[in-house]
Design a protein around this motif. Structure first.
Motif, PDB file in Angstrom:
ATOM      1  N   ALA B  90       0.807  -1.228   0.000  1.00 54.42           N
ATOM      2  CA  ALA B  90       0.000   0.000   0.000  1.00 54.42           C
ATOM      3  C   ALA B  90       0.841   1.279   0.000  1.00 54.42           C
ATOM      4  O   ALA B  90       0.590   2.174  -0.816  1.00 54.42           O
ATOM      5  CB  ALA B  90      -0.974  -0.023   1.173  1.00 54.42           C
ATOM      6  N   PRO B  91       1.866   1.404   0.893  1.00 55.95           N
ATOM      7  CA  PRO B  91       2.616   2.663   0.875  1.00 55.95           C
ATOM      8  C   PRO B  91       3.379   2.900  -0.417  1.00 55.95           C
ATOM      9  O   PRO B  91       3.739   4.043  -0.718  1.00 55.95           O
ATOM     10  CB  PRO B  91       3.579   2.534   2.067  1.00 55.95           C
ATOM     11  N   ARG B  92       3.616   1.844  -1.205  1.00 50.46           N
ATOM     12  CA  ARG B  92       4.285   2.043  -2.495  1.00 50.46           C
ATOM     13  C   ARG B  92       3.291   2.521  -3.544  1.00 50.46           C
ATOM     14  O   ARG B  92       3.660   3.162  -4.517  1.00 50.46           O
ATOM     15  CB  ARG B  92       4.922   0.749  -2.985  1.00 50.46           C
ATOM     16  N   ALA B  93       2.009   2.144  -3.333  1.00 46.77           N
ATOM     17  CA  ALA B  93       1.007   2.482  -4.338  1.00 46.77           C
ATOM     18  C   ALA B  93       0.431   3.872  -4.100  1.00 46.77           C
ATOM     19  O   ALA B  93      -0.094   4.497  -5.013  1.00 46.77           O
ATOM     20  CB  ALA B  93      -0.117   1.449  -4.336  1.00 46.77           C
ATOM     21  N   MET B  94       0.494   4.364  -2.868  1.00 51.55           N
ATOM     22  CA  MET B  94      -0.087   5.691  -2.628  1.00 51.55           C
ATOM     23  C   MET B  94       0.778   6.502  -1.667  1.00 51.55           C
ATOM     24  O   MET B  94       1.450   5.967  -0.804  1.00 51.55           O
ATOM     25  CB  MET B  94      -1.502   5.553  -2.070  1.00 51.55           C
ATOM     26  N   VAL B  95       0.724   7.801  -1.892  1.00 49.79           N
ATOM     27  CA  VAL B  95       1.449   8.720  -1.022  1.00 49.79           C
ATOM     28  C   VAL B  95       0.401   9.523  -0.269  1.00 49.79           C
ATOM     29  O   VAL B  95      -0.477  10.126  -0.871  1.00 49.79           O
ATOM     30  CB  VAL B  95       2.337   9.660  -1.860  1.00 49.79           C
ATOM     31  N   VAL B  96       0.446   9.457   1.048  1.00 48.81           N
ATOM     32  CA  VAL B  96      -0.525  10.210   1.848  1.00 48.81           C
ATOM     33  C   VAL B  96       0.182  11.441   2.408  1.00 48.81           C
ATOM     34  O   VAL B  96       1.249  11.340   3.010  1.00 48.81           O
ATOM     35  CB  VAL B  96      -1.073   9.332   2.998  1.00 48.81           C
ATOM     36  N   ARG B  97      -0.428  12.610   2.180  1.00 51.62           N
ATOM     37  CA  ARG B  97       0.147  13.840   2.739  1.00 51.62           C
ATOM     38  C   ARG B  97      -0.851  14.467   3.700  1.00 51.62           C
ATOM     39  O   ARG B  97      -2.021  14.620   3.382  1.00 51.62           O
ATOM     40  CB  ARG B  97       0.453  14.835   1.614  1.00 51.62           C
ATOM     41  N   LEU B  98      -0.373  14.819   4.881  1.00 49.55           N
ATOM     42  CA  LEU B  98      -1.198  15.521   5.845  1.00 49.55           C
ATOM     43  C   LEU B  98      -0.604  16.916   6.001  1.00 49.55           C
ATOM     44  O   LEU B  98       0.502  17.054   6.530  1.00 49.55           O
ATOM     45  CB  LEU B  98      -1.199  14.809   7.207  1.00 49.55           C
ATOM     46  N   ASP B  99      -1.316  17.922   5.458  1.00 51.88           N
ATOM     47  CA  ASP B  99      -0.834  19.297   5.566  1.00 51.88           C
ATOM     48  C   ASP B  99       0.605  19.394   5.045  1.00 51.88           C
ATOM     49  O   ASP B  99       1.451  20.039   5.673  1.00 51.88           O
ATOM     50  CB  ASP B  99      -0.927  19.733   7.046  1.00 51.88           C
ATOM     51  N   GLY B 100       0.866  18.711   3.946  1.00 54.31           N
ATOM     52  CA  GLY B 100       2.194  18.799   3.342  1.00 54.31           C
ATOM     53  C   GLY B 100       3.192  17.791   3.884  1.00 54.31           C
ATOM     54  O   GLY B 100       4.206  17.523   3.247  1.00 54.31           O
ATOM     55  N   TRP B 101       2.903  17.198   5.028  1.00 53.68           N
ATOM     56  CA  TRP B 101       3.830  16.213   5.618  1.00 53.68           C
ATOM     57  C   TRP B 101       3.538  14.850   5.025  1.00 53.68           C
ATOM     58  O   TRP B 101       2.391  14.395   5.042  1.00 53.68           O
ATOM     59  CB  TRP B 101       3.631  16.178   7.139  1.00 53.68           C
ATOM     60  N   PHE B 106       6.104   3.218   6.690  1.00 48.77           N
ATOM     61  CA  PHE B 106       5.925   2.220   7.749  1.00 48.77           C
ATOM     62  C   PHE B 106       4.673   2.492   8.567  1.00 48.77           C
ATOM     63  O   PHE B 106       4.071   1.583   9.113  1.00 48.77           O
ATOM     64  CB  PHE B 106       7.180   2.147   8.646  1.00 48.77           C
ATOM     65  N   LEU B 107       4.234   3.761   8.614  1.00 51.12           N
ATOM     66  CA  LEU B 107       2.993   4.073   9.343  1.00 51.12           C
ATOM     67  C   LEU B 107       1.776   3.545   8.578  1.00 51.12           C
ATOM     68  O   LEU B 107       0.829   3.033   9.167  1.00 51.12           O
ATOM     69  CB  LEU B 107       2.857   5.578   9.552  1.00 51.12           C
ATOM     70  N   ILE B 108       1.811   3.689   7.239  1.00 54.07           N
ATOM     71  CA  ILE B 108       0.686   3.204   6.425  1.00 54.07           C
ATOM     72  C   ILE B 108       0.624   1.679   6.514  1.00 54.07           C
ATOM     73  O   ILE B 108      -0.427   1.101   6.789  1.00 54.07           O
ATOM     74  CB  ILE B 108       0.834   3.650   4.955  1.00 54.07           C
ATOM     75  N   ALA B 109       1.784   1.030   6.306  1.00 53.61           N
ATOM     76  CA  ALA B 109       1.810  -0.439   6.379  1.00 53.61           C
ATOM     77  C   ALA B 109       1.442  -0.894   7.790  1.00 53.61           C
ATOM     78  O   ALA B 109       0.679  -1.841   7.973  1.00 53.61           O
ATOM     79  CB  ALA B 109       3.192  -0.961   5.993  1.00 53.61           C
ATOM     80  N   GLY B 110       1.953  -0.185   8.798  1.00 52.42           N
ATOM     81  CA  GLY B 110       1.645  -0.542  10.185  1.00 52.42           C
ATOM     82  C   GLY B 110       0.159  -0.417  10.463  1.00 52.42           C
ATOM     83  O   GLY B 110      -0.438  -1.279  11.121  1.00 52.42           O
TER      84      GLY B 110
END
Lengths: 115, 130
Positions: B90-101, B106-110
């Motif tokens: 999943a983290p390779r397929a999508m990039v999640v940004r929170l307010d630019g961060w 490892f947080l997504i996979a976790g």
């Protein structure tokens, strides 16, 4: 030039949806119903219990969706794996309808069983 | 349109067995065969339970036969392998940004693995509570 429409994006969507559903649900279900209950490690749920679990419409809809998504996931992956292992891109004309046809048939059977 | 002569490099028929990474790739892809088997097995189980007690007893005898248990043990390993590899993807397929961060992978996979654990516990509770 008009872009050519293909069903591929939708097939990839079914593949990834099925992948997530299978990842979250299948190991625990296989562990309980496929391994622990048949081996007698846990008391196998009696038929009435399974019927009670399947009684709510929502559960049956969810199970039909899970089965359908898992089958389309497998169909998509088997299609491309066979083509890559055999380097047989030309097989796709036969293989794609065969894989998705089997997945569709399985989904229809699941719906007929559950409803 | 003129047909162009196409270039087809020769590939060893067992190319996927020649390197560990390729073999793991193919094994990962082939877990999907067991995903399909598991789905079919669940349909057989539901059909037997809905058909009546006699059919359910017949299904249990089928499920308890050595080759079906062996198949399901392999299916358990394959579906668990599928879960680990698919949720890690999943983290390779999508990039999640929170307010630019950018949320690290490892947080997504976790999060995915935690969801897997939570869903498994919930299903086990619902199925096994008496």
């Amino acid at each position: 030039m008009r872009a050519r429409r293909t069903p591929e994006p939708y097939l990839w969507l079914l593949f990834s949806g099925g992948g997530v559903v299978a990842a979250l649900l299948l190991p625990v279900l296989v562990l309980i119903f496929g391994v622990l209950a048949p081996l007698g490690v846990i008391e196998p749920p009696p038929a009435a219990r399974v019927r009670a679990l399947l009684d709510p419409l929502l559960v049956r809809l969810a199970l039909a969706a899970v089965v359908g998504l898992c089958l389309f996931h497998a169909a998509h992956r088997i299609r491309f794996t066979v083509e890559e292992m055999t380097r047989g891109g030309r097989l796709d004309v036969v293989l794609a309808p065969l894989c998705y046809g089997a997945a569709l048939t399985g989904t229809v059977i699941a719906v007929l069983v559950l409803f | 349109m003129t047909a162009l002569p196409s270039y087809r490099p020769r590939v060893h028929p067992l190319w996927w067995a020649r390197r560990r990474a390729y073999l793991v790739f193919v094994l990962r892809e082939l877990t999907s065969v067991f995903v399909a088997w598991s789905a079919a097995y669940l349909v057989l189980l539901a059909r037997a339970a809905l058909a009546g007690d006699a059919e359910y007893a017949e299904f249990r005898a089928f499920a308890g036969s050595p080759w079906v248990v062996a198949l399901n043990v392999v299916a358990l390993a394959a579906t668990a392998f599928h879960s680990v590899t698919f949720l890690n993807l999943a983290p390779r397929a999508m990039v999640v940004r929170l307010d630019g961060w950018r949320v690290p992978g490892f947080l997504i996979a976790g999060g995915n693995h935690s969801a897997w654990l939570a869903v498994s516990a919930l299903v086990a509770y619902l199925v096994l509570r008496s």
